[in-house]
Enzyme design. Structure first.
Site, PDB file in Angstrom:
ATOM      1  NE  ARG A 163      -6.554   2.816  16.769  1.00  0.00           N
ATOM      2  CZ  ARG A 163      -5.706   2.712  15.738  1.00  0.00           C
ATOM      3  NH1 ARG A 163      -5.091   3.770  15.253  1.00  0.00           N
ATOM      4  NH2 ARG A 163      -5.467   1.544  15.199  1.00  0.00           N
ATOM      5  CG  ASP A 170      -6.582   0.284  -0.466  1.00  0.00           C
ATOM      6  OD1 ASP A 170      -5.776   1.236  -0.382  1.00  0.00           O
ATOM      7  OD2 ASP A 170      -6.568  -0.680   0.325  1.00  0.00           O
ATOM      8  N   GLY A 174      -2.111  -0.366  15.055  1.00  0.00           N
ATOM      9  CA  GLY A 174      -2.156  -1.773  14.661  1.00  0.00           C
ATOM     10  C   GLY A 174      -1.107  -2.095  13.603  1.00  0.00           C
ATOM     11  CG  ASP A 215      -3.418   3.707  -1.058  1.00  0.00           C
ATOM     12  OD1 ASP A 215      -4.024   3.457  -2.116  1.00  0.00           O
ATOM     13  OD2 ASP A 215      -3.423   2.941  -0.079  1.00  0.00           O
ATOM     14  CB  SER A 270      -0.944  -0.064   1.188  1.00  0.00           C
ATOM     15  OG  SER A 270      -1.841   0.995   1.176  1.00  0.00           O
ATOM     16  CD  GLU A 330      -9.927   3.274   8.234  1.00  0.00           C
ATOM     17  OE1 GLU A 330      -9.759   2.823   9.368  1.00  0.00           O
ATOM     18  OE2 GLU A 330      -9.126   3.083   7.305  1.00  0.00           O
ATOM     19  CB  ALA A 331     -10.409  10.698   8.648  1.00  0.00           C
ATOM     20  CG  ASN A 332      -7.193   6.268   6.291  1.00  0.00           C
ATOM     21  OD1 ASN A 332      -8.135   5.910   5.597  1.00  0.00           O
ATOM     22  ND2 ASN A 332      -6.579   5.443   7.122  1.00  0.00           N
TER      23      ASN A 332
HETATM   24  C1  16G Z   1      -4.453  -0.248   7.997  1.00  0.00           C
HETATM   25  C2  16G Z   1      -5.896  -0.287   7.608  1.00  0.00           C
HETATM   26  C3  16G Z   1      -6.479   1.103   7.601  1.00  0.00           C
HETATM   27  C4  16G Z   1      -6.266   1.784   8.930  1.00  0.00           C
HETATM   28  C5  16G Z   1      -4.809   1.740   9.317  1.00  0.00           C
HETATM   29  C6  16G Z   1      -4.628   2.195  10.737  1.00  0.00           C
HETATM   30  C7  16G Z   1      -6.998  -1.738   6.005  1.00  0.00           C
HETATM   31  C8  16G Z   1      -7.032  -2.218   4.597  1.00  0.00           C
HETATM   32  N1  16G Z   1      -6.045  -0.864   6.295  1.00  0.00           N
HETATM   33  O1  16G Z   1      -3.693   0.415   7.033  1.00  0.00           O
HETATM   34  O2  16G Z   1      -7.847   0.989   7.332  1.00  0.00           O
HETATM   35  O3  16G Z   1      -6.679   3.100   8.884  1.00  0.00           O
HETATM   36  O4  16G Z   1      -4.343   0.402   9.247  1.00  0.00           O
HETATM   37  O5  16G Z   1      -3.295   2.114  11.082  1.00  0.00           O
HETATM   38  O6  16G Z   1      -7.794  -2.132   6.842  1.00  0.00           O
HETATM   39  P1  16G Z   1      -2.818   2.236  12.585  1.00  0.00           P
HETATM   40  O7  16G Z   1      -3.459   1.121  13.355  1.00  0.00           O
HETATM   41  O8  16G Z   1      -1.338   2.141  12.487  1.00  0.00           O
HETATM   42  O9  16G Z   1      -3.270   3.572  13.077  1.00  0.00           O
HETATM   43 MG    MG Z   2      -3.841   1.023   0.335  1.00  0.00          MG
END
Ligand code: 16G
Ligand code: MG
EC number: 5.4.2.3
Length: 559
Positions: free
Chosen positions: A525, A308, A528, A304, A83, A400-402
């Site tokens: 938070r 997506d 992830g 991106d 991505s 999502e905002a992103n």
């Molecule tokens: C991943 C997720 C995205 C989310 C981001 C948060 C998918 C396809 N992608 O890129 O939706 O906004 O993680 O990242 O689900 P973070 O947990 O590092 O903030």
């Molecule tokens: Mg992507």
């Protein structure tokens, strides 16, 4: 992480032929786990430096994809991409039969197999078979499997495909390599294959089928309208570039058409992928890529690296940059669909809802609730969470905002839209438009190219400039900070990640800080995808939002 811990079945209730077990182990030999490496299937599948043992992961993903295909008795997809990550990274995600993300209960199998050494994979695969592929007749494992896959433009993808094919060959599984695709194209193809011949046929399972479906829906929606000016699309020097150029061959230009200027679409130099461009750059830096030059108030969009995700932006005559992010695309879409269902006379029959995450700007949430009077739901971060929540509405708008997002139409919505007899030309037009939306908007997964075309169509219908779009509501100033901590796992968030359950007492401290600011809101938070904690803060003014972000950041650092 120890291997095999998730498998609860009595050992070897079903024994696979020993030559198959040996073949699995043997074919895995060239892809060992580097010393000390631990893998995890996270929010976006597996993602890491491409040369740091990702080939081992790919091999195990081949095994998982085959097993999942047998389990669901359907074709399973695998997408190889990292991505928006830098060029040297890569990653992989599994795609379930309807083109959605791998069911969460299987993520642990993906993690377990990835962490199993090559010479134990035959046994681990047999354990998985016993855990998931044994019914009374013991026939699930005998089903044929089918796997399809695609990859983005990263050069490392070629070797990764080889590693996965080694597993598929060892299991003698049928597969099709679709070569280079955007992530949403692969999801589209998986859904097309699995719905072929059913009442919910999704389309032709080819890249061309994808372009044709989108282009014909676009033409219906544009009928008699025109799009003001051009839109400049920054493709992050990723796969979106060549694919968008391909789509342009199917789209009308001139009256009723669209003028798309494709930029940052050079995929011949891997190192410039996502470099100072793309949706993530624009969203996190809150500025346009330095190499984009457009006139004042001209629409720009950035995709991106795997197309997506999309965000819009423009710069006004005084040089002020305005970002129109995922929240904006969601509200734009919701306004349009709510209007159309009213004109079509079916608004009473269809429940429209919007799904956001805690990162949605508070002003957008208020606008949806108070002005559009539509229900808003908040879920955990990550596309799969939003997707599932949106699927509970007849028309579920999720972003999502992103910039990750799409709009889902339920079976009831599709039946109602396509089965209602229009009583006036206005109603017919609205029903035809809604029907075309079902095809234009990628129902399988968030799709930057499809979302962008949809946004263009809505702007054309409303004859809105980007400034009109911006003025629907005023974003609250906000900050997103990344904080490195010794152990991010102590930060446990609940209530759709809006509140901290641990460390104990920290939420009360955050609440006390938030109270000091007009329209203040803040949450913490654990990421992830990275070894860090994220702090979000918004407030009525930029200075206050900054102060709130800094004080919450201090709390986190002191934990
Ligand atoms: C991943 C997720 C995205 C989310 C981001 C948060 C998918 C396809 N992608 O890129 O939706 O906004 O993680 O990242 O689900 P973070 O947990 O590092 O903030
Ligand atoms: Mg992507």
């Amino acid at each position: 992480m120890s291997t095999g811990t998730i498998f609860n079945q009595p050992k070897a209730a079903v024994r696979l032929p020993s030559d198959l077990i040996e073949a699995i182990n043997k074919a895995a030999e060239p892809f060992p786990i580097p010393d000390g490496k631990e893998y995890g299937y996270g929010t976006a599948g597996f993602r890491m430096k491409a040369n740091a043992g990702l080939d081992h992961v790919m091999y195990t993903v081949g095994l998982i994809a085959a097993a999942r295909s047998k389990k669901r008795n359907a074709t399973i997809g695998v997408m190889i991409t990292a991505s928006h990550n830098p060029a040297e990274d890569n990653g992989v995600k599994l795609v379930d039969p309807m083109g959605d993300m791998l069911e969460q209960s299987w993520e642990k199998y993906a993690t377990t197999l990835a962490n199993t050494p090559s010479d134990k994979l035959g046994q681990a695969y047999e354990d998985l078979v016993n855990e998931e592929l044994v019914d009374e007749l013991r026939q699930i494992h005998d089903r044929p499997a089918k796997v399809v896959f695609g990859r983005d433009t990263r050069p490392s993808g070629v070797a990764l495909v080889k590693a996965m094919k080694a597993a598929l060959d060892a299991l003698k599984v049928d597969y099709t390599d679709y070569g280079i695709l955007t992530t949403p194209q692969l999801h589209y193809i998986v859904r097309c294959i699995n719905t072929k011949g059913t009442a919910y046929e999704f389309g032709e399972p080819t890249e061309e089928g994808y372009y044709k479906k989108m282009a014909s829906a676009f033409k219906v929606l544009m009928h008699g309208r025109s799009i003001q000016g051009s839109v400049t699309v920054d493709c992050a020097n990723g796969v979106g570039g060549p694919k968008l150029r391909e789509l342009l061959k199917y789209l009308p230009t001139g009256q009723g058409g669209i003028d798309i200027k494709v930029v940052n679409d050079d995929v011949s130099k891997p190192e410039i992928l996502n470099y100072e461009c793309g949706a993530d750059y624009v969203k996190t830096k809150q500025r346009a890529p330095p190499n984009i030059s457009v006139g004042p108030n001209e629409r720009c969009a950035s995709l991106d690296g795997d197309a997506d995700r999309v965000v819009y932006y423009y710069t006004d005559a005084s040089g002020n940059f305005t970002l129109l992010d995922g929240d904006r695309i969601a509200t734009l879409g919701a306004v349009f669909l709510a209007d159309m269902t009213r004109t079509a006379g079916i608004d009473e029959k269809l429940k429209i809802g919007i799904v956001q995450t805690a990162y949605a700007n508070g002003a957008s949430t208020e606008y949806v609730e108070k002005v559009l009077k539509l229900p808003v739901e908040c879920t955990n971060t990550g596309v799969k969470h939003l997707h599932h929540a949106a699927a509970r509405y007849d028309i579920g708008v999720y972003f999502e905002a992103n910039g990750h997002g799409t709009i889902l139409f339920s079976e009831n919505a599709i039946r109602t839209i396509r089965g209602t007899e229009p009583k006036s030309p206005g109603q017919k037009h609205a029903l035809d438009s809604l029907s075309a939306c079902i095809d234009l908007i990628n129902q399988a997964v968030g799709d930057a190219i499809s979302d962008m075309l949809f946004a263009e169509v809505v702007l054309a219908h409303k004859t809105w400039t980007p400034e009109n779009w911006k003025n629907t509501y005023i974003d609250l100033p906000n900050y997103l900070r990344r904080v490195e901590v010794p152990d991010r796992r102590i930060f446990v968030a609940v209530d759709a990640e809006r509140k901290l359950q641990s460390p104990k007492g920290m939420q009360e401290q955050i609440d006390n800080l938030v109270r000091l600011y007009v329209k203040g809101r803040s949450f913490v938070r654990a990421s992830g995808t990275e070894d860090a904690v994220r702090v979000y803060a918004e407030a009525a003014t930029r200075t206050e939002a900054g102060k709130l972000a800094s004080s919450v950041e201090e709390l986190v650092k002191g934990a």
